[in-house]
Design an enzyme around this catalytic site. Sequence first.
Site, short mmCIF file in Angstrom:
data_model
loop_
_atom_site.label_atom_id
_atom_site.label_comp_id
_atom_site.label_asym_id
_atom_site.label_seq_id
_atom_site.Cartn_x
_atom_site.Cartn_y
_atom_site.Cartn_z
N GLU A 132 28.55 40.62 23.42
CA GLU A 132 29.12 39.42 22.82
C GLU A 132 30.75 39.56 22.94
O GLU A 132 31.41 38.59 22.97
CB GLU A 132 28.55 38.80 21.51
CG GLU A 132 29.17 39.61 20.32
CD GLU A 132 28.20 40.77 20.08
OE1 GLU A 132 28.41 41.53 18.89
OE2 GLU A 132 27.41 41.05 20.83
N ASP A 144 55.20 43.60 55.72
CA ASP A 144 56.20 43.63 56.82
C ASP A 144 57.20 44.84 56.63
O ASP A 144 56.97 45.39 55.57
CB ASP A 144 57.03 42.33 56.78
CG ASP A 144 57.85 42.08 57.58
OD1 ASP A 144 58.09 43.00 58.84
OD2 ASP A 144 58.63 41.09 57.59
N ASP A 158 56.88 37.53 51.93
CA ASP A 158 57.90 36.75 51.03
C ASP A 158 58.62 35.80 51.68
O ASP A 158 59.45 34.94 51.45
CB ASP A 158 59.24 37.60 50.79
CG ASP A 158 59.80 38.48 51.78
OD1 ASP A 158 59.32 38.17 52.80
OD2 ASP A 158 60.82 39.23 51.53
N ASP A 204 54.04 33.19 55.31
CA ASP A 204 53.24 34.13 54.94
C ASP A 204 52.05 33.61 53.88
O ASP A 204 51.23 34.35 53.38
CB ASP A 204 54.08 35.36 53.88
CG ASP A 204 54.79 36.26 54.79
OD1 ASP A 204 54.21 36.81 55.74
OD2 ASP A 204 55.94 36.60 54.56
N ASN A 209 18.92 51.89 21.69
CA ASN A 209 18.67 51.60 20.16
C ASN A 209 17.71 50.17 20.09
O ASN A 209 16.82 50.15 19.40
CB ASN A 209 19.81 51.30 19.34
CG ASN A 209 20.61 52.63 18.98
OD1 ASN A 209 19.95 53.58 19.35
ND2 ASN A 209 21.90 52.76 18.61
N ASN A 262 25.63 45.72 14.68
CA ASN A 262 26.23 45.35 16.14
C ASN A 262 27.91 44.96 15.78
O ASN A 262 28.70 45.43 16.34
CB ASN A 262 25.46 43.91 16.45
CG ASN A 262 25.95 43.85 17.80
OD1 ASN A 262 26.01 44.42 18.62
ND2 ASN A 262 26.43 42.42 17.84
N ASP A 321 31.07 47.42 17.25
CA ASP A 321 32.14 46.55 18.07
C ASP A 321 33.47 46.86 17.83
O ASP A 321 34.44 46.61 18.52
CB ASP A 321 31.70 45.15 18.14
CG ASP A 321 30.99 44.96 19.08
OD1 ASP A 321 30.62 45.65 20.00
OD2 ASP A 321 30.12 43.80 18.95
#
Length: 876
Positions: free
Chosen positions: A295, A337, A601, A605, A669, A694, A698
């Site tokens: 999450e 180029d 540039d 292009d 797990n 959990n 995290d």
Amino acid sequence: MIGEASQQFVSPQDGAYWSIETNDLLLRFETSVSGLASSEAASRLAKFGRNTPASTSSTSALAVFARQFRSPLVLILIFAASVSAFVGEGQEAAIIGAIVLASCALSFTQEYGASRATEALKQRISRKAIVLRDGAECSVAAEEIVPGDLIRLSAGNLIPADGIILDARDFNVSEAVLTGETFPVVKEPGRTPPEASLAQRSNAVFTGTSVRSGTATVLAVTTGSHTEFAAIAAALERKIPETGFARGIRLFGYLMTEIMLAIVILVFFANLLLHRPLIESLLFSLALAVGLTPELLPAIISVTLARGARAMAANGVIVRRLDAIENLGSMDLLCTDKTGTLTEGVIHLDGWLDVDGNPSADILLWARLNATMQTGLKNPLDEAIACTPGEGASLAAFTKVDEIPYDFIRKRLSVVVRTRDAEDLLITKGAVQNVLDTCSFLRTAEGLEPLDAMHRAAIDERFRRWSADGYRVLGLAIRRFESAKTFSRKDEIDLAFAGFLLFLDPPKKGVKETLAELAQRGIAVKVISGDNRYVAAHLAQAIGLRADRIMTGDELSKLTKSALFAGVQHTDLFVEIDPNQKERIVQALRSRDHVVGYLGDGINDAPALHEADIGISVDSAVDVAREAADIILLKQDLGVLVRGVDDGRKTFANTMKYISITTSANFGNMISMAIASLFLPFLPLLAKQILLNNFLSDVPSLAIASDNVDPDQLRRPRHWDIRFVRRFMISFGLVSSLFDFATFAFLLFFAHATEAAFQTAWFVESLLTELAIVLIVRTHRAFWASRPSPLLAWLTLAVGIIAIMIPYLPFAAWFGFVPLPLPVLAGLFAITALYLLASEATKRWFFGQENRNSHRKRAGHTIERGAKPHATYPRS
């Protein structure tokens, strides 16, 4: 209709401003040909607001925080908390609610910080425009233009406001973004009928369109959210192709959703068949779903990308679109180029020669008149000419009469000057062949001679010889007119070819080493240039690129689509390329499964920058190129790009670490708990214990964005592979589950644990293994040979200590925990240590297999490519 911001100047009944006389408009807008006063412009800016379309997305703190609760996983948890409260489990509901709030707060702090950092970076590359203020030209941010401003426009500019043309010269505008019309349209002063459609308003220009050629002065009429562009912005928004990484994340989400649904449904109904309580079974199933799902992945990606963008900005690379960072790391082919990237970009005028190859003061004088008096597209060649001191007649002795601006079809520029004898002299300079096309005579020391085939051959021979020596050669021609007149492209006939201008742009210092660094990272370089084949080949030899695999624009134009797709693979130098062919080349290279970066540039292009997987431009580029690019280099240097590639690959690697962690211990797990719940007389973990597990696991993941990345992960392009993720998940998930079942056996048969003791011990062990796997899968090396970042190491250690201490803390009973005997803790530590060693061995086996498979694929791909013919292409 004209926008409200301008209605004080133009009344509603006269809303068709394109049908009003320009002098009348100037009066109504209370401005003049010298522009607004600065104080008046500031007043109007305060009154009408900034010249930006209304934003549809909000980055306010409240909006970002509210977005955290739109996640399906969060809604599942809120539903679970509501169910618990409804059936009288108030404590359960409070714990679930607290965990939801804490998770959302974590995601919010990361995402909001990332969004603010991104906005700050975008401000560094804001667009500028030339306006008349206080009677003088000045550069202002495009967002500060107000109704009544007089805007100077030239080739390459993006038009910043809707307005009326006051004066123009060979002014062509590309309006495809608004009208869908492919070809540029001619714009000129005048009036058009009130009922004229958008495409028919030849005297008006519109926000978001771009100047293709010529110059103009425009009166800004509407700005900001009142422009035509803003009115249809939602329909006009360019759909950005999904990046490979984004597609991979989406497929990963599908994979995890399928697994989650299968487990939730299976576990829920199996527990009901075992006559477990309905609410307890539902909460356990939902908690398993949340525990299985990464999450924090959106927040981790946002933080990692934002951190990567900041690191790249510190190295001179500004990211305009965060998704592009992943593509930059995946890039395996760079098209560029040569001017300014492979060469110094500081061009020197080294020779001004007549048709016989001798130095000529007249040639230099005419070249300087042409370069200094033209007002169109600025370019390094004109700057080099202007910086070269001349002898003889002064430029002040000439008066400019007219100008025929440069365009990419003619490839030449003409300026008309008046001499002291009241004679008009047209001076044309440009590509040698394009200038020769206008000539009927040759100017020699003896006078004018007809230009015959022998003279053309001699000119061509000199051009070839100088080009092969690395010079860029332009031609110069003249024609005299006796009477004053208005000039146009039709007057570029019967000219006298007068001589040559030789420019030298030496290879950039260190570029050979930089190209070697790119090659070491698995990135090949192909040159796409409008220069002739001899100059390009000379440069390629000097900097270590192959000079024998060349395709010219003329050859390319004769190839079918399939032939071009086959031929680009074996071409290193695309030369004498028409600007419109650049997009075809990039498209062909992408068709060969390359991740293509395009560095450009210029005006033409933009299509190639859009077509490339990663569009790269420079801060000094024309507006249309900057707006089309995903990445902006603050310095036109490939060395800067090399560092940007490294930063992109670090970002990719750190994002994949979180996915690897989620798909290893977490996956194992949750699968273990799902299976155990079918055979144990009680649930292996309560729903609130799963959610706490959990959440705590995290916390270290928030530091992944700052983690160190091993050098070997930067050596080649990294691509998302969902099959790799699936193999990784199964391999490490099985190892995790194996040790989970060993833990179950230890607790049931050796420790004889009660229900509460089993759940407490399993909580501690599963959390420790999830923390341990962070240190294993974050590197392809042995985990003791790769040092994590200090923040990741300390957070992992801190959460590990908390995991061990939780059963002994005062609030342990809220979660159903009980203190564990020391022998049980010792057993858990031993199992965790064995799990670490087994995971390290699995990692070595897994990546060894992946490397062997990768080598076999690359070898097969090389053999396949080598078997393809190179010399012949089918013609259209």
